[in-house]
Design an enzyme around this catalytic site. Structure first.
Site: not given
Ligand code: NCD
Length: 307
Positions: A56-57, A85, A106, A134
């Protein structure tokens, strides 16, 4: 927004949030109506650096950038990049700064996005730093809450993995700006971290902690369900002790108000039974779809600040 980067929800004042959500609502209406959007950022390239899995993100940032007329470059999987590496994060982002006009990062380590933001001049968005924060998820969560229940006089229950759930940490911080009544429901071993509780306390938040959902369910406007973050447990046995602890099904919701909105950042494992999906309670797919207009609004603000 007061800063060029978005690394933590604590950066966002109520006015910042409202500005992003109002802008998102405009994009949402435009997308909904099917009208073609002006290409605001035709020369802009957004760099996606995901050191952890994402559907999703990553895809909603990509869609958002493209809908704004720009493009993306994607570092791809860590296994196929120079990270393999032994390249440091600081070096990687300094290189990527030369390719993109903004970086979405991320990373499994807490504080990674803040650290990265200190090495580059382009805006950095924290798309998840370990069990930390997040904040762009928080913006779409707030957008969804505002649409479904309103952000004033909100009573919300946040259930599941409050210890490792970064979406929870960011959301709780942001909700202090709206004076929400927050109920945290988890097994004892997955309580909110002390540092988050401290910050909520300092902000004067109205917070209560519970181990049973039944204690609070009837009072809630929103129930925000989270996945137990298996990948963050140092020990698989510890995970097994709490796996499946909170499962929401039709019986669970018998005691809920008819107006309850059920949310989840997704992916879900078994926290919400599929039988809920077609009820009026379910809002989690809508929530995921809101990622596009909200991230369009966020990118618009960060990129226009930076011009
Ligand atoms: C979340 C995350 O990555 O923290 N996912 C997201 O970005 N919608 C929640 C999760 O992984 O449980």
């Amino acid at each position: 927004m007061r800063q060029d980067h978005l690394v933590a929800a604590g950066q966002l004042s109520r006015a910042d949030v409202e500005r992003v959500l109002d802008r998102a609502a405009e994009f949402d209406a435009a997308l909904e109506s099917g009208e073609s959007l002006p290409a605001r950022y035709p020369e802009t390239v957004l760099a996606l650096c995901f050191y952890e899995p994402s559907t999703r993100t990553k895809m909603s940032f990509e869609t958002a950038m493209k809908r704004l007329g720009g493009d993306v470059v994607d570092m791809g999987s860590v296994d196929a990049s120079s990270v393999k590496k032994g390249e440091s994060l600081a070096d990687t982002v300094r290189v990527i700064e030369g390719y993109g006009d903004g970086i979405v990062l991320r990373h499994p380590r807490e504080g990674a996005a803040r650290m990265a933001s200190e090495f580059v001049d382009v805006p950095v968005v924290n798309a998840g730093d370990g069990a930390g924060q997040h904040p762009s998820q928080t913006l779409l969560d707030l957008y969804t809450i505002r649409e479904a229940a309103g952000l004033d006089d909100l009573t919300i229950g946040i259930v599941g993995d409050l210890k490792y759930g970064r979406t929870v940490h960011s959301l709780a911080t942001a909700l202090t700006e709206f004076d929400a009544h927050m109920h945290f429901v988890s097994p004892d071993s997955l309580r909110l971290p002390r540092s988050v509780r401290f910050d909520l306390h300092e902000a004067g938040a109205q917070v209560r902690e519970h181990t049973e959902l039944d204690d609070v369910l009837p009072e809630l406007d929103v129930l925000y369900v989270t996945r137990i973050q298996r990948e963050r447990f140092p020990d698989e046995d510890e995970y097994q002790k709490v796996a499946g602890e909170f499962q929401i099904d039709a019986d669970t919701l018998d005691a809920a108000s008819d107006d309850l909105t059920v949310m989840h950042p997704l992916p879900r494992v078994d926290e919400i039974a599929p039988e809920i999906d077609d009820t009026d309670y379910a809002n989690y797919f809508e929530q995921a779809h809101n990622g596009v207009p909200v991230r369009m609004a966020l990118l618009d603000l960060l990129l226009s600040n930076h011009e």
